[in-house]
Write an enzyme that holds these catalytic residues in place. Structure first.
Site, PDB file in Angstrom:
ATOM      1  CB  CYS A  90       2.331   7.473   3.802  1.00 49.61           C
ATOM      2  SG  CYS A  90       2.722   6.090   5.032  1.00 49.61           S
ATOM      3  CB  CYS A 141       4.149  -3.238  16.574  1.00 44.90           C
ATOM      4  SG  CYS A 141       5.914  -2.650  16.311  1.00 44.90           S
ATOM      5  CB  CYS A 188       6.316  -5.332   9.441  1.00 42.56           C
ATOM      6  SG  CYS A 188       7.498  -4.409  10.275  1.00 42.56           S
ATOM      7  CB  CYS A 197       0.402   0.960   8.764  1.00 37.88           C
ATOM      8  SG  CYS A 197       0.143   2.536   9.993  1.00 37.88           S
ATOM      9  CD  GLU A 230      -2.289  -1.314   2.964  1.00 37.85           C
ATOM     10  OE1 GLU A 230      -3.096  -2.014   3.301  1.00 37.85           O
ATOM     11  OE2 GLU A 230      -1.991  -0.046   3.733  1.00 37.85           O
ATOM     12  CB  CYS A 236       1.303  -2.725  13.500  1.00 37.93           C
ATOM     13  SG  CYS A 236       1.664  -2.338  12.035  1.00 37.93           S
TER      14      CYS A 236
HETATM   15  N1  SAH Z   1       8.101   0.209  11.052  1.00 40.45           N
HETATM   16  C1  SAH Z   1       8.257   1.581  11.090  1.00 40.45           C
HETATM   17  C2  SAH Z   1       7.469   2.325  10.256  1.00 40.45           C
HETATM   18  C3  SAH Z   1       6.021   1.891   9.846  1.00 40.45           C
HETATM   19  S1  SAH Z   1       4.601   2.023  10.846  1.00 40.45           S
HETATM   20  C4  SAH Z   1       7.866   1.875  12.675  1.00 40.45           C
HETATM   21  O1  SAH Z   1       7.693   1.300  13.378  1.00 40.45           O
HETATM   22  O2  SAH Z   1       7.850   3.124  12.901  1.00 40.45           O
HETATM   23  C5  SAH Z   1       4.587   3.964  11.230  1.00 40.45           C
HETATM   24  C6  SAH Z   1       3.796   4.089  12.323  1.00 40.45           C
HETATM   25  O3  SAH Z   1       2.505   3.879  12.562  1.00 40.45           O
HETATM   26  C7  SAH Z   1       4.616   3.588  13.526  1.00 40.45           C
HETATM   27  O4  SAH Z   1       4.953   4.326  14.971  1.00 40.45           O
HETATM   28  C8  SAH Z   1       3.542   2.430  14.084  1.00 40.45           C
HETATM   29  O5  SAH Z   1       3.800   1.946  15.309  1.00 40.45           O
HETATM   30  C9  SAH Z   1       2.366   3.060  13.736  1.00 40.45           C
HETATM   31  N2  SAH Z   1       1.270   2.197  13.635  1.00 40.45           N
HETATM   32  C10 SAH Z   1       1.081   0.934  13.215  1.00 40.45           C
HETATM   33  N3  SAH Z   1      -0.266   0.363  13.270  1.00 40.45           N
HETATM   34  C11 SAH Z   1      -0.853   1.476  13.823  1.00 40.45           C
HETATM   35  C12 SAH Z   1      -2.398   1.710  14.204  1.00 40.45           C
HETATM   36  N4  SAH Z   1      -3.260   0.718  13.861  1.00 40.45           N
HETATM   37  N5  SAH Z   1      -2.896   2.806  14.517  1.00 40.45           N
HETATM   38  C13 SAH Z   1      -2.103   3.810  14.667  1.00 40.45           C
HETATM   39  N6  SAH Z   1      -0.762   3.771  14.432  1.00 40.45           N
HETATM   40  C14 SAH Z   1      -0.134   2.698  13.932  1.00 40.45           C
END
Ligand code: SAH
Length: 346
Positions: free
Chosen positions: A102, A113, A109, A332, A89, A116
């Site tokens: 973005c 996390c 990934c 994301c 995406e 996510c």
């Molecule tokens: N891997 C990298 C970049 C991708 S995610 C990182 O961890 O920073 C970009 C940001 O979006 C990160 O801070 C991530 O934790 C956040 N993110 C992921 N899923 C999310 C969600 N469902 N709601 C809000 N933020 C989210």
């Protein structure tokens, strides 16, 4: 076939083989990035024979647009299908004069996390430099001719610092005046916080804006939310971020996704203030975007305000990320998951 967006001198070498002057490589790239040609046929001042030869040997597009969603607030999201059927995406956000894109750095990934959508099924593979750049071109083509891409955030799917070999050449083209000409200061790399990757960026190019995803200010909670923290630890993440800051001289951003009743209490905010310890940083507070199938909730408005008040009262610079494109699942990894779930079996 060679992908036009793959880096290296191959285009000049290919032109030489075709008995063409090598300066045409520059003209072709200009057509591609500045003049937004969608095909070699569009490059009307190239000799016809060369255009035909290019069409036979070089690809501009390796992806197809599997879905194109548009939200009322101007956000547009593309689900791109790669040559091997994988999907990624990328998003175009409109905010005043800003045209921010973005982009993703990996399919899936590996960081895991827990809240996510991108990491639910792990990482499939790294994106190539060409695939990273192609997202920028695809999104640029959504803009009218008089508008330019102004900002890039590498905050889509994947962990950018786990794919630096391919990402760095793509970002070099994004900032190159003969490429997309986007100043480095307007390119943000967001990382879960991998110290070796941050140090490599410090050594090779501290000109980008670095955003580090914290989500918790103590190791116990952070390891629950961000499993890779277990072997890294906040102290090392902060030390690497400090080294980047020293080299770049530019303010860092720390991202903090607020999860209702998990990391959003005033005590959590106080612990974040202590961790930051007066660093000249910006804290980007991101209210959680719910992901279907995951147990996490958005913070209530009250807890969000209390959290922010603690930070502000302590003199921390805070920014709350406004939600954009929520209705089109712009957060994301969500659109890809939806498409995967809806895809016919087999
Ligand atoms: N891997 C990298 C970049 C991708 S995610 C990182 O961890 O920073 C970009 C940001 O979006 C990160 O801070 C991530 O934790 C956040 N993110 C992921 N899923 C999310 C969600 N469902 N709601 C809000 N933020 C989210």
């Amino acid at each position: 076939m060679q992908h036009i967006l793959e880096p290296g001198d191959w285009l000049a070498a290919w032109l030489a083989e075709q008995q063409q002057p090598v300066w045409r490589a520059k003209a072709i790239r200009q057509w591609l990035f500045a003049r937004r040609a969608a095909s070699f046929a569009d490059m009307t001042d190239l000799p016809k024979g060369l255009r035909v030869a290019l069409e036979g040997a070089v690809q501009i597009w390796t992806t197809t647009i599997a879905r194109h969603n548009q939200a009322d607030d101007g956000t547009e999201k593309l689900l791109l299908e790669l040559h091997d059927g994988q999907r990624i995406e990328c998003v175009l956000l409109r905010d005043g004069d800003r045209r921010t894109v973005c982009i993703s750095s990996q399919v899936g990934c590996a960081m895991g996390c827990v809240f996510c959508a991108s990491g639910i099924d792990g990482v499939v593979r790294n994106l190539t430099t060409g695939e990273i750049l192609e997202q920028l071109l695809r999104l640029q083509h959504l803009l009218p001719a008089e508008e330019r891409l102004s900002h890039v955030v590498v905050m889509g799917m994947g962990e950018p610092l786990a794919n630096l070999d391919r990402l760095l050449p793509a970002l070099a083209t994004a900032q190159d005046p003969d490429g997309l000409g986007i100043s480095q200061r307007r390119i943000t790399v967001s990382t879960v916080g991998l110290p070796p990757g941050i140090d490599r960026l410090t050594a090779e190019n501290p000109g980008y804006h670095l955003a580090v995803s914290l989500h918790a200010a103590d190791d116990t909670l952070r390891t629950q939310l961000v499993p890779v923290n277990k072997t890294i630890g906040l102290a090392d993440v902060m030390a690497a971020a400090d080294r980047y800051w020293e080299a770049s001289g530019r303010r860092l951003t720390f991202e903090y996704v607020l999860l209702g009743s998990v990391n959003d209490s005033p005590e959590h905010a106080k612990s974040l203030v202590r961790l930051l310890g007066g660093r000249a940083a910006l804290v980007n507070v991101i209210p959680y975007n719910t992901v279907a199938g995951l147990p996490w909730r958005e913070p209530t408005q009250g807890s969000r305000e209390r959290f922010l008040d603690v930070l502000r009262d302590a003199g921390v610079n805070v920014q709350v990320r406004r939600r954009k494109g929520a209705r089109i699942d712009a957060a994301c990894g969500q659109l890809r998951r939806l498409a995967v779930q809806q895809a016919p079996a087999g």
